[in-house]
Design an enzyme around this catalytic site. Sequence first.
Site, PDB file in Angstrom:
ATOM      1  CG  ASP A  16      21.249  39.924  29.782  1.00 18.76           C
ATOM      2  OD1 ASP A  16      19.893  39.775  29.471  1.00 18.76           O
ATOM      3  OD2 ASP A  16      22.542  39.843  29.859  1.00 18.76           O
ATOM      4  CB  CYS A  21      37.013  41.846  54.362  1.00 17.91           C
ATOM      5  SG  CYS A  21      35.357  41.499  53.201  1.00 17.91           S
ATOM      6  CG  HIS A  43      35.844  37.805  49.833  1.00 20.71           C
ATOM      7  ND1 HIS A  43      35.843  38.636  51.240  1.00 20.71           N
ATOM      8  CD2 HIS A  43      36.925  37.851  49.185  1.00 20.71           C
ATOM      9  CE1 HIS A  43      37.481  39.590  51.374  1.00 20.71           C
ATOM     10  NE2 HIS A  43      37.846  39.312  49.274  1.00 20.71           N
TER      11      HIS A  43
END
Length: 373
Positions: free
Chosen positions: A94, A306, A337
Site C-alpha cells: 500500500d 473446515c 483458520h
Amino acid sequence: MSKIKYELIKKEAHTQARLGKLYTNHGVYETPMFMPVGTQATVKTLAPEELKKVGSGIILANTYHLWLRPGEDIIAEAGGLHKFMNYDGPILTDSGGFQVFSLANPKNISEEGVMFKNHLNGDKMLLTPEKSIAIQNKLDSDIAMSFDECPPASASYEYMENSIKRTLRWAKRGKEAHNNPHQALFGIVQGGAYKDLRKYSAIKTVELDFDGYSIGGVANDNESKEDMYKAIEYSTPYLPADKVRYLMGVGEPKDIIEGVIRGVDIFDCVLPTRLARHGHAFTKYGKINLKNAKFKKDFTPIDETCDCYTCQNYTKAYIKHLINANETFGARLISLHNIRFLIKLTEDLKEAIKNDNIMEFKTEFYQNYYGEK
C-alpha cells in the site's frame, strides 16, 4: 519480467460478479481473492509456507511501516521484499497514505504531501506521492499503490470534492515518478458515498491508465454498510472490464460477498489475524469467542466443515486453554483458520460464479452465518 495482467473469464448471469485470472510475476491466480495482510513484511505469527498451504496468493505489506523500519534501502539490499521475507508469491504494497493520514492533522496536508509525526520517535516526516512511489519501487513489490488522500466517509461534499481532485493530481505525479519496469501501479478511486464524485473520480483515474484500480475510502471511518455498498456501486461501472478491481481494507464475510456481487475482484483486511489474537474465530455458523467458558470441555474443531491444519488437528478446548494462558500458539492456530476461512469463502464464490448461482449461495451463507432468513 512483466507487469500483471487481468483476464475476465466469466460474468455471473444475475449479478456483476466476475471470475477472472490474474497473471503476476509470481504465479497465476483466480479471482475473487482474499489477500492476507503482512504489515511488517510478515502476516502476524504465520510462516510463508503456512500461508501457501491455506491457499494464499497475493499478500500485502505496508509501505509506511517498512519505510520506518528496517528502511527501504535495507530491503533493496536484501534483494527486494520477496527475498527479504522469503515469500515467493505476489506482494502488494500500500502507499502508506492510510497510516500517515491517521497520524496527521488536516492542517498538515498540503499540495506537496503530508507532514506527520513518526509514531515511533516523534520525528517530523513528509510523505509525498513521489516519495511513496520511490519507497515502493525499492521494496520491489509486484503491485504498488498510488498515494492518495484518505478522507473520512463523514467528510462534507466540498471537502470530498477538493480531496479527490488532489488525489488525482497526486496520482499523476506518482505515475510520472514510477520507474520500476516490472512493478504494476494501481490508481485509487475515492469520493465517499457521493455518487457524482465517485463517478468523476473513477473516470478521471481511469484516464490516467493504471494497471489496476482500487476502491478506497470504505474502511477508514464508521460509515454504514449501506454507504460502503453504494461506494462500490457508484465506482465499478466506470472501471475497465479488462483490469483488476480491488476493494481496500475489507474482510468481513458479508462485505466480501456483497463486494463480489458488485464486481470487485480482490480484497484485503487485517481482520482474520486481529480477531485471532483476541480469541475470535470464524465458523460456518458465525463468529465465536473461544475465551467463553462453554468451550472448556469442547473437544471438537473450531469448524467441522473446515479443511485447515487447525481444524484437522486441534480442539476448541485446547485452543481456549492456549488463549487463556496467553500462549502465542493459540493466536497462530486461530489465525491459520481465519485466513483459510476467508480464502475458502472466495473459492466458494468462484464456484458460485461458474454455476451462475451466487444469489443462492449468498442466501444460504447468510442463513448459516448471520442467522438471516
